[in-house]
Motif scaffolding. Structure first.
Motif, short mmCIF file in Angstrom:
data_model
loop_
_atom_site.label_atom_id
_atom_site.label_comp_id
_atom_site.label_asym_id
_atom_site.label_seq_id
_atom_site.Cartn_x
_atom_site.Cartn_y
_atom_site.Cartn_z
N ASP A 348 65.16 33.58 52.45
CA ASP A 348 64.37 32.51 53.04
C ASP A 348 62.88 32.78 52.91
OD1 ASP A 348 66.58 30.91 54.20
OD2 ASP A 348 66.95 32.80 55.26
N PHE A 349 62.51 34.06 53.00
CA PHE A 349 61.10 34.42 52.88
C PHE A 349 60.91 35.45 51.77
CE2 PHE A 349 61.49 32.96 57.21
CZ PHE A 349 60.35 32.21 57.39
N GLY A 350 59.76 35.40 51.14
CA GLY A 350 59.38 36.42 50.17
C GLY A 350 57.99 36.93 50.53
N ILE A 351 57.79 38.24 50.39
CA ILE A 351 56.45 38.81 50.61
C ILE A 351 56.03 39.47 49.30
CG2 ILE A 351 55.01 40.34 52.02
CD1 ILE A 351 57.24 40.70 53.93
N ALA A 352 54.75 39.38 48.97
CA ALA A 352 54.25 40.07 47.77
C ALA A 352 52.89 40.70 48.06
CB ALA A 352 54.13 39.09 46.61
N THR A 353 52.67 41.85 47.42
CA THR A 353 51.36 42.51 47.53
C THR A 353 50.89 42.91 46.14
OG1 THR A 353 52.24 44.77 47.67
CG2 THR A 353 52.03 43.55 49.73
N SER A 354 49.60 42.73 45.87
CA SER A 354 49.03 43.20 44.62
C SER A 354 47.56 43.53 44.87
CB SER A 354 49.17 42.12 43.54
OG SER A 354 48.73 42.63 42.30
N GLY A 355 47.23 44.79 44.73
CA GLY A 355 45.86 45.17 45.04
C GLY A 355 45.48 46.47 44.36
N ILE A 356 44.24 46.85 44.54
CA ILE A 356 43.74 48.09 43.95
C ILE A 356 43.57 49.09 45.09
CG2 ILE A 356 41.86 49.12 42.62
CD1 ILE A 356 41.46 46.01 41.72
N ALA A 357 44.57 49.98 45.24
CA ALA A 357 44.58 50.89 46.38
C ALA A 357 43.54 51.99 46.23
CB ALA A 357 45.99 51.50 46.55
N GLY A 358 43.17 52.30 45.01
CA GLY A 358 42.15 53.32 44.77
C GLY A 358 42.76 54.70 44.62
N PRO A 359 41.99 55.74 44.42
CA PRO A 359 40.53 55.68 44.31
C PRO A 359 40.06 55.11 42.96
CG PRO A 359 41.28 57.92 44.03
CD PRO A 359 42.49 57.11 44.37
N GLY A 360 40.91 55.15 41.90
CA GLY A 360 40.51 54.59 40.60
C GLY A 360 40.92 53.13 40.49
N GLY A 361 40.63 52.52 39.34
CA GLY A 361 41.14 51.19 39.03
C GLY A 361 40.26 50.03 39.44
N GLY A 362 39.15 50.32 40.13
CA GLY A 362 38.28 49.23 40.56
C GLY A 362 37.39 48.73 39.42
N THR A 363 36.97 47.47 39.50
CA THR A 363 36.00 46.92 38.54
C THR A 363 34.90 46.25 39.36
OG1 THR A 363 37.11 44.78 38.45
CG2 THR A 363 37.80 46.44 36.85
N LYS A 364 33.89 45.73 38.68
CA LYS A 364 32.80 45.08 39.39
C LYS A 364 33.31 43.83 40.13
CE LYS A 364 28.15 43.50 38.89
NZ LYS A 364 27.20 42.78 38.04
N ASP A 365 34.14 43.05 39.45
CA ASP A 365 34.67 41.83 40.07
C ASP A 365 35.73 42.15 41.12
OD1 ASP A 365 33.08 40.31 38.55
OD2 ASP A 365 34.64 39.66 37.13
N LYS A 366 36.52 43.19 40.85
CA LYS A 366 37.61 43.54 41.76
C LYS A 366 37.47 45.01 42.14
CE LYS A 366 40.78 40.17 39.67
NZ LYS A 366 41.98 39.99 38.83
N PRO A 367 36.61 45.29 43.12
CA PRO A 367 36.40 46.70 43.51
C PRO A 367 37.63 47.26 44.21
CG PRO A 367 35.25 45.21 45.02
CD PRO A 367 35.80 44.35 43.91
N VAL A 368 37.68 48.60 44.30
CA VAL A 368 38.76 49.27 45.03
C VAL A 368 38.88 48.65 46.42
CG1 VAL A 368 39.40 51.43 46.19
CG2 VAL A 368 38.69 51.46 43.79
N GLY A 369 40.10 48.35 46.84
CA GLY A 369 40.33 47.75 48.14
C GLY A 369 40.65 46.27 48.06
N THR A 370 40.35 45.65 46.89
CA THR A 370 40.69 44.23 46.72
C THR A 370 42.20 44.08 46.76
OG1 THR A 370 38.78 44.00 45.25
CG2 THR A 370 40.41 42.22 45.21
N THR A 371 42.70 43.28 47.67
CA THR A 371 44.15 43.21 47.88
C THR A 371 44.58 41.77 48.14
OG1 THR A 371 44.05 45.41 48.85
CG2 THR A 371 46.05 44.13 49.25
N TRP A 372 45.47 41.27 47.27
CA TRP A 372 46.06 39.95 47.47
C TRP A 372 47.42 40.10 48.14
CZ3 TRP A 372 44.28 35.09 47.12
CH2 TRP A 372 43.05 34.89 46.46
N LEU A 373 47.64 39.31 49.19
CA LEU A 373 48.93 39.30 49.89
C LEU A 373 49.46 37.87 49.89
CD1 LEU A 373 47.86 41.41 53.01
CD2 LEU A 373 48.91 42.22 50.88
N SER A 374 50.78 37.74 49.81
CA SER A 374 51.35 36.39 49.80
C SER A 374 52.68 36.36 50.52
CB SER A 374 51.53 35.92 48.35
OG SER A 374 52.24 34.69 48.33
#
Lengths: 415, 415
Positions: A348-374
């Motif tokens: 009935d429900f779905g949860i999703a997470t996609s983000g940059i947990a760090g410490p690497g992987g950040g960019t100028k547009d999407k710095p470390v800590g940027t996290t999409w939840l749905s």
């Protein structure tokens, strides 16, 4: 009525043991309306015990001591208390019987050391230990009550329940203290403090508020003391209703011993709904939290930890072009993930997470800590972006809490 | 050199929180050769803080205070210390920058409350907090050193490692103590004690062994004190080699700050291999542990939490008849799971767990705690059954540790 707690034992002062006895005793005393003034941890050393006892007796009415009652040479509490309060050793029959029963089961005779275990100063009242060989002792000095208990947690707890709590209830006229804890998610401690500022300033001396923060969560504990329990309950409930209103149900997920995952479990069970998760940055932590609850298999079907993009595409069914056009950490991909897992796992429900947990992987547009939840359900899909911090572990923890709270709100709105 | 530790916070005196900070600080101070004399827990009350500080300053050289530095009204440590040591508030630029960065990410302006967070008395040396907004403070009074740290454990620990330990090492002449910790998995504390019994009895007074157990793991910390660092190192290394030999590489997964997941990560990275997991009873905890390591996306592809049997069949490809003939908690199913996930996710290794975490779900043949674990690679599949306990949380934790150690051993054997 004031109490002090003294924990005796080298193992605490060298940092090998966390003192959990004091928290238990403090909780029980507070529940009886006895305020704990100070908790001391000191070494197995005669002079330290005496100095600390002197201080505690000066400041409090009741002193509860744990530890140092074992049979070995470094356990010197009983000897020290006998010196402090005076008296001569006498055999406590109840303890001797307990020890003899133990020894008989092993087919051995009582040694001198065993007999010493069962001896108490004749200046004390014995507090029976039904779970071990070291008896508890209660001394009186100038209207002060001093209680000595073993340090082994289940022995200490047994004597507290069987002997100490009944004694305190029967021999003291105690005030009433009641507590309630409001559990909030997503709001920072300072944000809540701003909301509560005016209310907090108006509190009387009998009402106290404590903030207990952990990543993503702040617990608010309100304590009220007085004489009339019904009046206090009414007062406490008024505070709780008012705070619940000004903080808001979006952020308050429960009270007292609730957890986000237990509240969600109850909601899903009552509504006969199921959930599945697809986790990128949280790496399985949401599933881990949900499945920590006994019986969660009734409403939790499963999860995919989609760490690589190929898993997002092949297992969860996220369209390839969404990932290449917008990146894995994006509104479109996280929504496709939550919709995809819900369909794939027929929940009935779905949860999703996609983000940059760090410490690497950040960019100028999407710095470390940027996290999409749905969160998705049969009426649609909802998503939100958060800017978390730069500490990997805390980002994972916060994203987990925020996603669970998003799910909780979605279930509440779900018809 | 003597130290006192003072924990400030109502939550400890009402028994709501167990004071784990003191154990951490005591452990670190002892490691530096500083003896902890007393640990106090006191309330967020000005007068109590002052009385306790007076006592502690009289008895010890170093006083470490934690707690009461938050932004809310019940946090009064900083105000009290400013009164106690004198001085006027000045803005700490480092803290203000930290706060501004946090606020900017959320798109909000600093409030008065935020600015107060970054203020310190000009009589203190600031101890930088890289994990939070409350700066640590160091005061001097009559040759005594008084250090105030936040109560949030990871903030306190960060300042201890970054600032306090280097300060104490540089400013005091401390005895030489060196330590090394052997990290073991799977063996119980009593089992290790039996193995080490003869060795332990022969230790001299300058050598100490501490057992630090947690579910599935026992850490063995050896401390040696003396004057000549090189001699101590030689002696310590001899002990470590001997113990490593008699305990064995199957159970020793690392030393000091290693974790099972960091060791596994390094092995996989060096061998250019990948892993995927399929978890039933561990509910995502293995994936959560593996993905806690920065850069784990290099070797961790993904995971399926297969809580329902339909997921085991449809997503992981476990043959229907294996589940109906042997049950989900069985050798055949757990092996089919680890082989299935390895093929489905195209990884070099697959891990699978299937067990009865409890408290419900046990049967006479398969009581609560029955747990099958499996690891597969291109040469075959390995599985083992464990009888864990009856506590759900600990069973999940133990199964996670055992499975990770099984994977570690498989990677080591893998050619």
């Amino acid at each position: 009525m004031k109490a002090d707690i003294i924990t005796i034992g080298d193992e605490i002062l060298i940092g090998h043991t966390i003192d959990s006895n004091s928290a238990f005793i403090a909780f029980e005393l507070n529940s009886l309306g006895i305020n704990v003034y100070r908790i001391y941890s000191i070494a197995d050393r005669k002079i330290d015990i005496i100095i600390t006892l002197d201080e505690a007796i000066q400041e409090s009415d009741i002193i509860i001591i744990t530890g140092g009652l074992g049979p070995t040479n470094d356990d010197i509490t009983k000897k020290t208390l006998m010196e402090y309060f005076g008296g001569t050793p006498v055999l406590d029959e109840f303890s001797m019987e307990y020890i003899n029963k133990l020894l008989k089961a092993r087919g051995i005779e009582a040694t001198e050391c065993n007999i010493r275990q069962a001896e108490v100063p004749d200046t004390c009242t014995v507090l029976r230990n039904r779970n071990g060989s070291a008896p508890g002792m209660l001394f009186k000095k100038n209207d002060k009550t001093i209680i000595s208990l073993p340090g082994v947690p289940y022995e200490m707890k047994g004597i507290m329940y069987d002997e100490v709590i009944p004694y305190l209830t029967n021999n003291f006229s105690l005030p009433v203290i009641i507590h309630k804890t409001i559990l909030t998610a997503e709001l920072p401690e300072s944000g809540i403090a701003d909301i509560l500022n005016i209310w907090e300033k108006k509190l009387d001396n009998n009402t106290r508020l404590a903030y207990l923060p952990s990543p993503g969560i702040v617990k608010l504990r309100i304590s009220i003391s007085g004489n009339n329990k019904d009046q206090l309950k009414l007062k406490l409930n008024n505070h709780i209703s008012y705070l619940s209103k000004i903080i808001g149900p979006k952020y308050i997920f429960g009270y007292d011993d609730d957890s986000l995952e237990s509240v969600i479990g109850e909601l899903l069970r009552n509504k006969k709904k199921t959930v599945s998760t697809v986790e990128s940055c949280t790496g399985g932590n949401i599933a881990h939290r949900i499945t920590g609850i006994p019986g969660s298999s009734d409403y939790f079907i499963g999860s995919v930890v989609a760490y690589s993009n190929s898993i997002k595409k092949d297992i969860v069914g996220v369209p390839r072009e969404l990932i290449s056009n917008y990146g894995a950490v994006s509104k479109y991909v996280v929504e496709a993930m939550s919709v995809g897992i819900r369909e794939k796992f027929s929940t009935d429900f779905g949860i999703a997470t996609s983000g940059i947990a760090g410490p690497g992987g950040g960019t100028k547009d999407k710095p470390v800590g940027t996290t999409w939840l749905s969160v998705s359900h049969h009426k649609g899909v909802y998503s939100q972006v958060y800017q978390l911090g730069d500490h990997r572990g805390r980002n994972i923890e916060k994203a987990t809490i925020y996603a669970l709270n998003m799910l909780r709100n979605a279930i509440l709105e779900f018809e």
